[in-house]
Write a protein that holds these residues in place. Structure first.
Motif, mmCIF file in Angstrom:
data_model
loop_
_atom_site.group_PDB
_atom_site.id
_atom_site.type_symbol
_atom_site.label_atom_id
_atom_site.label_comp_id
_atom_site.label_asym_id
_atom_site.label_seq_id
_atom_site.Cartn_x
_atom_site.Cartn_y
_atom_site.Cartn_z
ATOM 1 N N MET A 232 0.804 0.198 -7.335
ATOM 2 C CA MET A 232 0.867 -0.417 -6.013
ATOM 3 C C MET A 232 0.529 0.601 -4.924
ATOM 4 O O MET A 232 -0.028 0.240 -3.878
ATOM 5 N N ALA A 233 0.820 1.872 -5.157
ATOM 6 C CA ALA A 233 0.412 2.914 -4.209
ATOM 7 C C ALA A 233 -1.105 2.984 -4.131
ATOM 8 O O ALA A 233 -1.677 3.128 -3.032
ATOM 9 N N ARG A 234 -1.781 2.879 -5.268
ATOM 10 C CA ARG A 234 -3.247 2.889 -5.267
ATOM 11 C C ARG A 234 -3.800 1.695 -4.481
ATOM 12 O O ARG A 234 -4.796 1.816 -3.766
ATOM 13 N N PHE A 235 -3.152 0.557 -4.633
ATOM 14 C CA PHE A 235 -3.583 -0.638 -3.910
ATOM 15 C C PHE A 235 -3.393 -0.437 -2.401
ATOM 16 O O PHE A 235 -4.276 -0.791 -1.595
ATOM 17 N N MET A 236 -2.260 0.133 -2.002
ATOM 18 C CA MET A 236 -2.015 0.384 -0.580
ATOM 19 C C MET A 236 -3.024 1.371 -0.012
ATOM 20 O O MET A 236 -3.552 1.182 1.094
ATOM 21 N N ILE A 237 -3.297 2.432 -0.754
ATOM 22 C CA ILE A 237 -4.240 3.457 -0.280
ATOM 23 C C ILE A 237 -5.616 2.846 -0.044
ATOM 24 O O ILE A 237 -6.289 3.145 0.947
ATOM 25 N N ALA A 238 -6.037 1.954 -0.949
ATOM 26 C CA ALA A 238 -7.351 1.328 -0.780
ATOM 27 C C ALA A 238 -7.397 0.520 0.509
ATOM 28 O O ALA A 238 -8.370 0.605 1.273
ATOM 29 N N HIS A 239 -6.365 -0.267 0.778
ATOM 30 C CA HIS A 239 -6.366 -1.068 1.999
ATOM 31 C C HIS A 239 -6.273 -0.189 3.244
ATOM 32 O O HIS A 239 -6.926 -0.474 4.260
ATOM 33 N N LEU A 240 -5.479 0.876 3.188
ATOM 34 C CA LEU A 240 -5.376 1.764 4.343
ATOM 35 C C LEU A 240 -6.674 2.536 4.572
ATOM 36 O O LEU A 240 -6.976 2.931 5.703
ATOM 37 N N ASN A 241 -7.440 2.748 3.510
ATOM 38 C CA ASN A 241 -8.711 3.469 3.603
ATOM 39 C C ASN A 241 -9.853 2.488 3.875
ATOM 40 O O ASN A 241 -10.889 2.524 3.214
ATOM 41 N N GLN A 242 -9.613 1.566 4.823
ATOM 42 C CA GLN A 242 -10.626 0.596 5.242
ATOM 43 C C GLN A 242 -11.219 -0.185 4.069
ATOM 44 O O GLN A 242 -12.416 -0.450 4.016
ATOM 45 N N GLY A 243 -10.354 -0.529 3.131
ATOM 46 C CA GLY A 243 -10.792 -1.316 1.986
ATOM 47 C C GLY A 243 -11.094 -0.500 0.756
ATOM 48 O O GLY A 243 -11.142 -1.041 -0.349
ATOM 49 N N GLY A 244 -11.344 0.811 0.930
ATOM 50 C CA GLY A 244 -11.595 1.675 -0.214
ATOM 51 C C GLY A 244 -12.646 1.129 -1.145
ATOM 52 O O GLY A 244 -13.745 0.744 -0.725
ATOM 53 N N ALA A 245 -12.301 1.091 -2.430
ATOM 54 C CA ALA A 245 -13.238 0.586 -3.439
ATOM 55 C C ALA A 245 -13.217 -0.930 -3.540
ATOM 56 O O ALA A 245 -13.960 -1.499 -4.355
ATOM 57 N N LEU A 246 -12.412 -1.593 -2.733
ATOM 58 C CA LEU A 246 -12.243 -3.043 -2.863
ATOM 59 C C LEU A 246 -13.188 -3.850 -1.990
ATOM 60 O O LEU A 246 -13.623 -4.930 -2.382
#
Length: 665
Positions: free
Chosen positions: A299-313
């Motif tokens: 869940m930390a990885r999921f949060m980081i992706a969203h905080l990083n302007q979507g990240g790899a998602l």
């Protein structure tokens, strides 16, 4: 948010409680608790991630050592006090995991400690964020239009309301206007069926025009997941695995049901109480609405992706569209983004989502401007509804420590008193059943607002961490803030009258509208109670009279039609008394079940209809006969009272859908 549905039905209907489950703080003497192991050590995040930046002034620095000291002082006591087996807390900042902490046990009997990296928890409705992320990926690819009629993507039809179809934007902001669905939402045993089949089985009644009113809907979220499945051409669980979990390296996460065999060794057990026995793995019938299981680090990885302007998602512009959209419900209160909902804490904007199954209770918060996120989950319901206060205390304690903010100045006292007076009244929540016998819960669960002798707002339903009503100070026109926390209440004014209100925790997903006079519990409840007492005494007069006559050797003086009327009236009275008892006995065991349970629901509705209609008709006939006879004044008075009682019982039965043949709800 699932536990609100299942536990509320079993316990709430048995006790005839409110639809809204407001948290209470654990109280009473400490019970014997299982020994709590030390928290799992924090692990450094990937070296490829950017370093943590400076902390805004005014609060402590968000760093591992300080966080760990604070969490070690808070979580073990909270778990022991609440009789909770285990928990996980992870905090991220600037693309790194600052701390990842496991507390207590994932398996009490085996004394297996929670490992934040691998132990899997059920995040409940936090899983909806996976579905919403998938929708936005489809939006980014041009395969879903947020404002198109959702029927465009379905192979069955959602009827319009007020001539308007629902859209994906409505669905993602919980404003499609569906009534609440309860039956078989979370079950222990279930033959897994495609989500499309479950959606087509019953389409909930529409009680609001699309876009007008937030009313949290698991059905609507499952509908969004089904749209993802249809437009992508990939089953929902496969899509989430490939396009979210695999992209982010979330190796200890799944939305599949039942739990894949390879992940079963990592799954925490769920408990009502840590001192009790573990519960079976829960199955969510509307899977996209909450079937997930994930570790804290995933869940930390999921949060980081969203905080990083979507990240790899997703692309940054897609992430901004998802995070920054704000649908206002009540001026001055929290708003809904696309999928996420807003929670203002100490003047700062967070977006997040809560989630509950019967046994697991979770929350995910993101501070986008500070690039900070927190996820927590516990694996037990705990004592006295402690899961809600624990989550509130954790995030508010975190914000007070790292993002302190002065309280706003109050509104002038004279104005505040007048505004409080305008708020008074009886209200009904927007997240509710409406087309079945469960509508009766809306009579039992209405919320009252009043003022005290000082002119201060009184809202008993919204309590503090101790379970006591909060004290409110008006800080903006028709916006009140709790003196002991971040909770706010706000009212919406139209034509000089307050027409609806909500509080900030629930604001993005549910509001309270003024109850129409003909459904208001302020007068219906006292009248209904008196009416049921009259009917009960009438029913008891049958066996009591028979016993008395037998004892003294007397006979019933009535003959022919009058004797038949006497017996039919009392038989109807017994039916009216016993049908609610049958409902309570049937529902006290929950709502899981197939054909046998459906047959019982139908039988009780048929018997209830016979009783409610029959009692009123027979009571009218009885009153007419008695008033024409030479009976004494008491018999005549009682016959009139019984007819009035029958009228109001029938009133409640009709206006709250106790007469019908509902099997899906």
């Amino acid at each position: 948010m699932f536990a609100h549905s299942k536990k509320l039905l079993a316990a709430g209907l048995t006790a005839l409680l409110s639809l809204i489950a407001l948290p209470l703080m654990a109280q009473g003497p400490d019970a014997l608790q299982p020994a709590q192991p030390k928290a799992a050590p924090a692990e450094a995040a990937s070296a490829a991630l950017p370093p943590t930046t400076g902390q805004p002034s005014g609060g402590a620095q968000i760093e591992a050592q300080d966080l760990n000291v604070w969490l070690d002082g808070f979580m073990p006591y909270a778990l022991a006090r609440g009789d909770i087996a285990g928990a996980v807390v992870v905090v991220v900042k600037d693309g790194q995991i600052v701390t990842q902490r496991g507390f207590g046990y994932s398996d009490v009997a085996a004394r297996k400690p929670v490992d934040p990296a691998t132990t899997m928890f059920r995040p409940g409705s936090v899983s909806k964020l996976f579905a919403w992320t998938a929708v936005m990926q489809m939006v980014e690819q041009g395969k879903i239009d947020l404002d198109a009629d959702v029927n465009k993507y379905l192979d069955f039809k959602i009827p319009p309301r007020d001539g308007k179809p629902i859209t994906m934007r409505n669905i993602m902001t919980h404003t499609p206007g569906f009534e609440e669905r309860f039956r078989n939402l979370i079950v222990d045993k279930w033959e897994v069926r495609p989500v499309g089949e479950m959606l087509k089985k019953w389409v909930p009644h529409r009680i609001y025009a699309p876009g007008s009113t937030p009313a949290y809907s698991n059905y609507a979220t499952a509908l969004a997941g089904y749209v993802v499945e249809r437009v992508s051409g990939v089953p929902f669980d496969d899509y989430i695995q490939r396009n979210i979990f695999d992209r982010l390296g979330m190796a200890h996460s799944t939305v599949r049901q039942p739990l894949p065999a390879a992940l079963q060794p990592f799954m925490s057990k769920g408990y009502a109480l840590a001192s009790g026995e573990p519960k079976p793995y829960e199955l969510v019938t509307l899977a996209p609405a909450g079937s997930g299981a994930a570790s804290g680090v995933d869940m930390a990885r999921f949060m980081i992706a969203h905080l990083n302007q979507g990240g790899a998602l997703m692309k940054p512009e897609t992430a901004r569209l998802m995070h920054d959209y704000r649908q206002e419900v009540i001026p001055g209160l929290n708003r809904h983004a696309l999928g996420f909902w807003e929670q203002k804490i100490n003047g700062r904007t967070t977006i997040g989502h809560g989630g509950d199954t019967a046994w697991f209770h979770s929350y995910l918060w993101l501070f986008p401007n500070e690039n900070v996120g927190m996820f927590m989950s516990i694996n037990s319901s705990g004592k006295d509804g402690v899961s809600g206060p624990l989550r509130t205390a954790l995030i508010e304690g975190f914000a007070d420590r790292y993002f302190p903010e002065p309280k706003p100045a109050p509104v002038a006292l004279s104005t505040a008193r007048e505004h409080a007076r305008m708020m008074t009244g009886t209200y009904t929540g927007s997240r509710r059943p409406s087309s079945s016998f469960f509508d009766f819960m809306n009579l039992m669960g209405q919320v009252k607002i009043s003022v005290n002798d000082k002119g201060e707002l009184q809202v008993p339903a919204v309590t503090n961490l101790a379970g006591e009503p909060r004290k409110w100070v008006e800080v903006e026109p028709f916006v009140w803030e709790s003196m002991d926390g971040n909770e706010r209440i706000g009212g919406k004014v139209e034509n000089g009258k307050v027409v609806r209100w909500t509080f900030s925790s629930f604001g993005p997903i549910m509001v309270f509208d003024r109850t129409p006079w003909y459904r208001s519990s302020s007068w219906l409840m006292p009248v209904l109670i008196v009416s049921m007492v009259i009917v009960l005494l009438t029913a008891l007069s049958w066996p009591v009279g028979a016993i008395a006559r037998r004892r003294y050797g007397a006979t019933l003086a009535l003959q022919g039609t009058d004797r038949k009327r006497y017996r039919l009236l009392r038989a109807a009275a017994w039916l009216v008394v016993l049908v609610p008892v049958g409902w309570m006995l049937l529902l006290s065991g929950g709502l899981e079940g197939g054909g046998g349970l459906t047959a019982m629901f139908l039988l009780l509705q048929i018997l209830g209809a016979i009783g409610f209609v029959g009692l009123f008709a027979l009571a009218l006939w009885n009153a007419w006969r008695v008033l024409k006879s030479d009976s004494g004044w008491f018999a005549k008075l009682w016959s009139v009272l019984l007819a009035v009682a029958g009228f109001f019982i029938l009133w409640v039965a009709l206006f709250f859908h106790l007469i019908g043949l509902a099997t899906e709800f």
